[in-house]
Motif scaffolding. Structure first.
Motif, mmCIF file in Angstrom:
data_model
loop_
_atom_site.group_PDB
_atom_site.id
_atom_site.type_symbol
_atom_site.label_atom_id
_atom_site.label_comp_id
_atom_site.label_asym_id
_atom_site.label_seq_id
_atom_site.Cartn_x
_atom_site.Cartn_y
_atom_site.Cartn_z
ATOM 1 N N UNK A 99 0.840 -1.202 0.000
ATOM 2 C CA UNK A 99 0.000 0.000 0.000
ATOM 3 C C UNK A 99 0.878 1.255 0.000
ATOM 4 N N UNK A 100 1.909 1.253 0.808
ATOM 5 C CA UNK A 100 2.784 2.419 0.922
ATOM 6 C C UNK A 100 3.527 2.699 -0.385
ATOM 7 N N UNK A 101 3.828 1.667 -1.153
ATOM 8 C CA UNK A 101 4.594 1.842 -2.396
ATOM 9 C C UNK A 101 3.704 1.903 -3.634
ATOM 10 N N UNK A 102 2.411 1.845 -3.425
ATOM 11 C CA UNK A 102 1.449 1.782 -4.532
ATOM 12 C C UNK A 102 1.624 2.916 -5.543
ATOM 13 N N UNK A 103 1.989 4.082 -5.079
ATOM 14 C CA UNK A 103 2.110 5.255 -5.949
ATOM 15 C C UNK A 103 3.396 5.262 -6.780
ATOM 16 N N UNK A 104 4.358 4.431 -6.403
ATOM 17 C CA UNK A 104 5.630 4.412 -7.120
ATOM 18 C C UNK A 104 5.465 3.706 -8.462
ATOM 19 N N UNK A 105 6.131 4.213 -9.448
ATOM 20 C CA UNK A 105 6.001 3.618 -10.781
ATOM 21 C C UNK A 105 7.223 2.763 -11.131
ATOM 22 N N UNK A 106 8.380 3.405 -11.231
ATOM 23 C CA UNK A 106 9.543 2.725 -11.795
ATOM 24 C C UNK A 106 10.303 1.851 -10.798
ATOM 25 N N UNK A 107 10.482 2.317 -9.600
ATOM 26 C CA UNK A 107 11.328 1.566 -8.674
ATOM 27 C C UNK A 107 10.533 0.915 -7.542
ATOM 28 N N UNK A 108 9.257 0.644 -7.776
ATOM 29 C CA UNK A 108 8.411 0.066 -6.725
ATOM 30 C C UNK A 108 8.949 -1.280 -6.241
ATOM 31 N N UNK A 109 9.215 -2.199 -7.161
ATOM 32 C CA UNK A 109 9.706 -3.524 -6.760
ATOM 33 C C UNK A 109 11.019 -3.425 -6.011
ATOM 34 N N UNK A 110 11.874 -2.521 -6.454
ATOM 35 C CA UNK A 110 13.151 -2.326 -5.761
ATOM 36 C C UNK A 110 12.898 -1.870 -4.322
ATOM 37 N N UNK A 111 11.996 -0.936 -4.134
ATOM 38 C CA UNK A 111 11.674 -0.420 -2.805
ATOM 39 C C UNK A 111 11.059 -1.525 -1.930
ATOM 40 N N UNK A 112 10.152 -2.310 -2.498
ATOM 41 C CA UNK A 112 9.539 -3.418 -1.753
ATOM 42 C C UNK A 112 10.623 -4.403 -1.307
ATOM 43 N N UNK A 113 11.532 -4.734 -2.214
ATOM 44 C CA UNK A 113 12.601 -5.680 -1.879
ATOM 45 C C UNK A 113 13.558 -5.103 -0.830
ATOM 46 N N UNK A 114 13.724 -3.783 -0.811
ATOM 47 C CA UNK A 114 14.532 -3.171 0.248
ATOM 48 C C UNK A 114 13.902 -3.435 1.614
ATOM 49 N N UNK A 115 12.581 -3.268 1.707
ATOM 50 C CA UNK A 115 11.893 -3.531 2.970
ATOM 51 C C UNK A 115 12.016 -5.011 3.358
ATOM 52 N N UNK A 116 11.825 -5.881 2.391
ATOM 53 C CA UNK A 116 11.928 -7.315 2.675
ATOM 54 C C UNK A 116 13.348 -7.657 3.115
ATOM 55 N N UNK A 117 14.351 -7.093 2.472
ATOM 56 C CA UNK A 117 15.740 -7.334 2.873
ATOM 57 C C UNK A 117 16.003 -6.827 4.290
ATOM 58 N N UNK A 118 15.454 -5.666 4.630
ATOM 59 C CA UNK A 118 15.599 -5.145 5.995
ATOM 60 C C UNK A 118 14.946 -6.091 6.996
ATOM 61 N N UNK A 119 13.784 -6.610 6.642
ATOM 62 C CA UNK A 119 13.104 -7.582 7.495
ATOM 63 C C UNK A 119 13.990 -8.804 7.711
ATOM 64 N N UNK A 120 14.534 -9.347 6.620
ATOM 65 C CA UNK A 120 15.371 -10.540 6.709
ATOM 66 C C UNK A 120 16.623 -10.284 7.540
ATOM 67 N N UNK A 121 17.237 -9.133 7.356
ATOM 68 C CA UNK A 121 18.426 -8.796 8.143
ATOM 69 C C UNK A 121 18.081 -8.660 9.622
ATOM 70 N N UNK A 122 16.960 -8.018 9.930
ATOM 71 C CA UNK A 122 16.558 -7.833 11.327
ATOM 72 C C UNK A 122 16.291 -9.179 11.987
ATOM 73 N N UNK A 123 15.516 -10.040 11.328
ATOM 74 C CA UNK A 123 15.190 -11.346 11.901
ATOM 75 C C UNK A 123 16.467 -12.154 12.129
#
Length: 184
Positions: A99-123
């Protein structure tokens, strides 16, 4: 070294109650910090009621739960050896990211994967620090495939995330109708 426990199931399957009971058992053994990472956003009346129900469940346990809202950004809270962290739930957190990245056009997937990577690093870091982590998620991959691109993206990301969590977790459980089956 800490421990990761993955708990999944359908809506109203009993997974949150199960996760809370497991967290309380660890707390009773260790008497360390008892944290609840909450990803729910009260966007409608049903969600508000669910959040209140979960809060009351924790209050009834008479344990010193410390709740941290994790809508999208990961907590800055430091967790220590034998702290118990229950994150309920990853599906909601991922939905919030989409939902937060919904408005992004070009780098949306990159931004989503950044969050997922941060999650994985934190865990990974929490586990290395000796934290006991319980991760709750909804099982939505058994649903009929959707023709909507956003739903397909969500299912793909969630499936990949679930596989990663299960690959590093110490225990994995699936709940249906309040019946718990250990998968790992």
């Amino acid at each position: 070294m800490g421990k990761i426990i993955f708990i999944t199931g359908g809506v109203r399957s009993g997974k949150s109650s199960f996760a809370e009971s497991v967290a309380v058992k660890f707390f009773e053994q260790n008497q360390k910090g008892l944290y609840y990472l909450a990803s729910g956003v009260p966007f409608d009346e049903e969600m508000k009621r669910r959040i209140v129900r979960h809060q009351k469940d924790r209050e009834r346990s008479k344990k010193p739960w410390y709740t941290i809202d994790v809508i999208d950004e990961l907590p800055v809270q430091s967790f220590h050896e034998n702290d118990i962290v229950l994150w309920d739930c990853i599906t909601t957190w991922l939905n919030n990211i989409l939902y937060k990245t919904e408005h992004l056009k070009e780098d949306r997937l990159h931004k989503i994967h950044q969050w997922i990577n941060q999650f994985q690093q934190a865990i990974t870091q929490w586990k290395e620090n000796g934290v006991i982590i319980l991760i709750v998620s909804n099982e939505v991959l058994d649903e009929v495939p959707s023709s909507f691109q956003e739903v397909q993206l969500y299912r793909k990301l969630l499936g990949t995330l679930h596989q990663w969590i299960v690959s590093i977790c110490d225990e994995a459980y699936e709940l249906d109708y309040g019946i718990c089956v250990r998968r790992k």
